[in-house]
Design an enzyme around this catalytic site. Structure first.
Site, PDB file in Angstrom:
ATOM      1  CG  ASP A 152      -2.290   1.534   1.407  1.00  0.00           C
ATOM      2  OD1 ASP A 152      -2.292   1.510   0.036  1.00  0.00           O
ATOM      3  OD2 ASP A 152      -2.158   1.914   2.600  1.00  0.00           O
TER       4      ASP A 152
ATOM      5  CB  CYS B 138     -15.289   1.331   9.400  1.00  0.00           C
ATOM      6  SG  CYS B 138     -16.115   2.014   7.822  1.00  0.00           S
TER       7      CYS B 138
HETATM    8 CA    CA Z   1      -3.868   3.181  -0.606  1.00  0.00          CA
END
Ligand code: CA
Length: 584
Positions: free
Chosen positions: A203, A512
């Site tokens: 990421d 979340c």
């Molecule tokens: Ca990302």
């Protein structure tokens, strides 16, 4: 924006700003609309859905005006998005050009790329398997920079999707993800690219701000782009050609063992290739990045780049037998296997290793000039001024001024709430003001579980604060912090059920509601929720979508009623574990 949008929003409901041009104000909404407003009245002049669909894409970035056009991309590289940057006519919203950052289906001419066909043919050789079926990622969610000297638009691209390359048979560098790309400002035609993280599986978005300046390097004035992306290295590139000049780690880095000084290509640590080893890998930096979206600032007076820095690791583990679904994150990771254990020692160790810094980086000499240690990560963006000042808000709720050349702390203001935005400054009749939006939220708050409180004042009081010399204003007294006591029902499920529930929670809920069912404070902490007392009530929400208007949509496309019950048992188990931990 409908709250249901939250289910395709990786990192909280956020927006990074607006653009002014002519008599209009341009803003991009989270649900994918680009909107033109009358600057004076706020009246909507036009509104257009610019994203390819409203299932996988959102917009969190600020539009940029370049040569009379409005430029904006999108977010969604944790879903099934294909990144792009597009230019629109400010009068009508008509699209003028679009550069896709990932090649489309080769059988369809990569998506009919026009002037960029060759660039996409080249990129298609760096993927493998059917990458386009899951979008490929590479979204352009921030950092759109125009350079008048070269007539180029430089922008950063997001992570490759899915994060786990094995989840979609991805093999190769995956261009143009985790890169800086330069295109012609008039046509969107590819000019050059530099990939900071080939084979991204961590990421490592490269969407952080790109600062262009003339800098003396080795006794020579160079027109350069300076970039401090998630992957932990400060890059300096020639703006006109994209030629690599240098990359220097400014934080501890373990995913790469070295950077080739000629090409800038990293040598990837074999242990970091978690999909090949089958073992977890704790990466430095982690997915939150050594630097995320909080704006950096460069002062031509000091020659320093001021970087809001995170020191925060992240554990990666490939999910076994993973398949894409129609809802939620599509990263191919096992969030349950590496969730924070209910172990006081492990938690204390992780907290001690998770901090933040403000780093003044000496660009010419490739080393820190000074650093300030901060209580936790995810602090605000930076402003540097000609008056030798640097301003930054912190997650622990202080707004601070330092000297720009030495980092000496001069002044601070208690904001009563975490600060993640960047300050700005302006003058009226010769009097200077400094303004900042304060308030807490974002990915660090919502997804990092037990580590979220590491940052400090994890309380959101959204305000615009403005300062000037000699001002006497005061804030009203701060409300008390919430103190919740854990009082869960007894665990009545089976171990297998709780494990299954944990795996599903890790995939669908944790983004979340927080890692290991510990929320950061803004979204409901399900260990404390009364809903875990009732199987029917939890099913009515998770399957029935009873709270969709609050953003909690139905997950029935991915989850069955028995899955909802398994998640409930996991939550009860976690709540009891933490109750026991607190009483020890
Ligand atoms: Ca990302």
């Amino acid at each position: 924006v409908p709250r249901e949008t939250l289910v395709r929003t990786c990192c909280d409901a956020v927006n990074r700003g607006v653009a002014l041009y002519g008599d209009k104000l341009f803003v991009a909404a989270l649900d994918g609309r680009l909107i033109a407003l009358d600057q004076m009245t706020g009246k909507v002049i036009w509104s257009k859905v610019t994203v390819p669909n409203q299932t996988d894409y959102t917009i969190t970035g600020a539009p940029r005006i370049v040569k009379g056009r409005v430029l904006i991309g999108a977010a969604g590289s944790e879903y099934k998005a294909r990144g792009y940057l597009a230019a629109y006519d400010p009068e009508t919203g008509k699209e003028v050009w679009r550069f896709n950052t990932v090649p489309g289906n080769p059988a369809k001419g990569f998506g009919v790329e026009g002037v960029n066909k060759a660039a996409h043919e080249a990129a298609a050789k760096t993927w493998g398997n059917k990458w386009w079926t899951l979008g490929g990622g590479g979204t352009v969610w921030d950092s759109i920079t125009y350079d008048p000297e070269t007539n180029l638009v430089l922008f950063g691209t997001g992570n490759a999707e899915p994060w786990n390359p094995a989840a979609n048979g991805r093999e190769g560098d995956s261009l143009y993800t985790s890169s800086i790309v330069a295109v012609n400002a008039d046509t969107g035609q590819y000019a050059w690219h530099f990939q900071e993280t080939p084979e991204d599986r961590w990421d490592f978005d490269s969407d952080q701000q790109i600062t262009i300046a003339d800098v003396m390097i080795g006794g020579e004035k160079r027109h350069v782009a300076m970039h401090a992306p998630k992957n932990g290295h400060v890059y300096v590139l020639d703006v006109k050609t994209g030629k690599f000049l240098s990359a220097t780690p400014w934080v501890p880095v373990n995913w790469a063992t070295k950077i080739d000084p000629e090409t800038g290509r990293p040598t990837i640590n074999p242990d970091a290739q978690y999909e090949k080893t089958g073992k977890p890998f704790v990466s430095l930096p982690g997915a939150v990045g050594a630097h995320s979206w909080q704006p950096q600032s460069y002062s031509p007076k000091t020659g320093y780049l001021y970087i809001p820095t995170n020191l925060a690791a992240f554990p990666y583990m490939a999910a076994a037998g993973w398949k894409p679904t129609d809802i939620g994150f599509q990263t191919g990771l096992d969030g349950y296997a590496v969730a924070m254990p209910a172990d006081a020692k492990v938690q204390a160790g992780a907290k001690a290793a998770t901090t933040g810094q403000l780093v003044a980086w000496d660009v010419a000499n490739r080393k820190p000039a000074w650093k300030v240690d901060l209580k936790g990560p995810s602090n605000g963006g930076v402003l540097s001024t000609a008056g030798n000042l640097v301003f930054q808000g912190t997650a622990s709720g202080e707004f601070v001024a330092y000297t720009a050349n030495r980092g000496e702390r001069l002044w601070s203001f208690p904001a009563q709430t975490g600060i993640i935005a960047a300050p700005m400054t302006y003058a009226i009749d010769g009097e200077q003001y400094v303004a900042i939006m304060v308030g807490w939220g974002g990915v660090w708050d919502i997804a990092t579980g037990v580590l979220a409180d590491k940052a400090g004042t994890t309380r959101n009081i959204s305000r615009l604060l403005v300062f000037k010399l000699g001002a006497k204003g005061q804030l009203p007294e701060a409300p008390p912090m919430n103190q919740m006591v854990l009082d869960p029902p007894p665990f009545t499920g089976t171990t297998a059920q709780a494990t299954k529930g944990g795996q599903l929670y890790g995939r669908y809920c944790s983004v979340c509601h927080g890692d290991a069912a510990v929320s950061g404070g803004l979204n409901p902490d399900l260990r404390h929720s009364a809903i875990i007392n009732s199987a029917d009530a939890l099913k009515a929400v998770v399957i029935g979508g009873q709270l969709h208007e609050l953003g909690m949509v139905s997950f029935k496309s991915a989850l069955k009623p028995a899955d909802a019950e398994a998640i409930r048992m996991y939550l009860i188990k976690r709540a009891n574990e933490d109750k026991a931990l607190a009483s020890r």
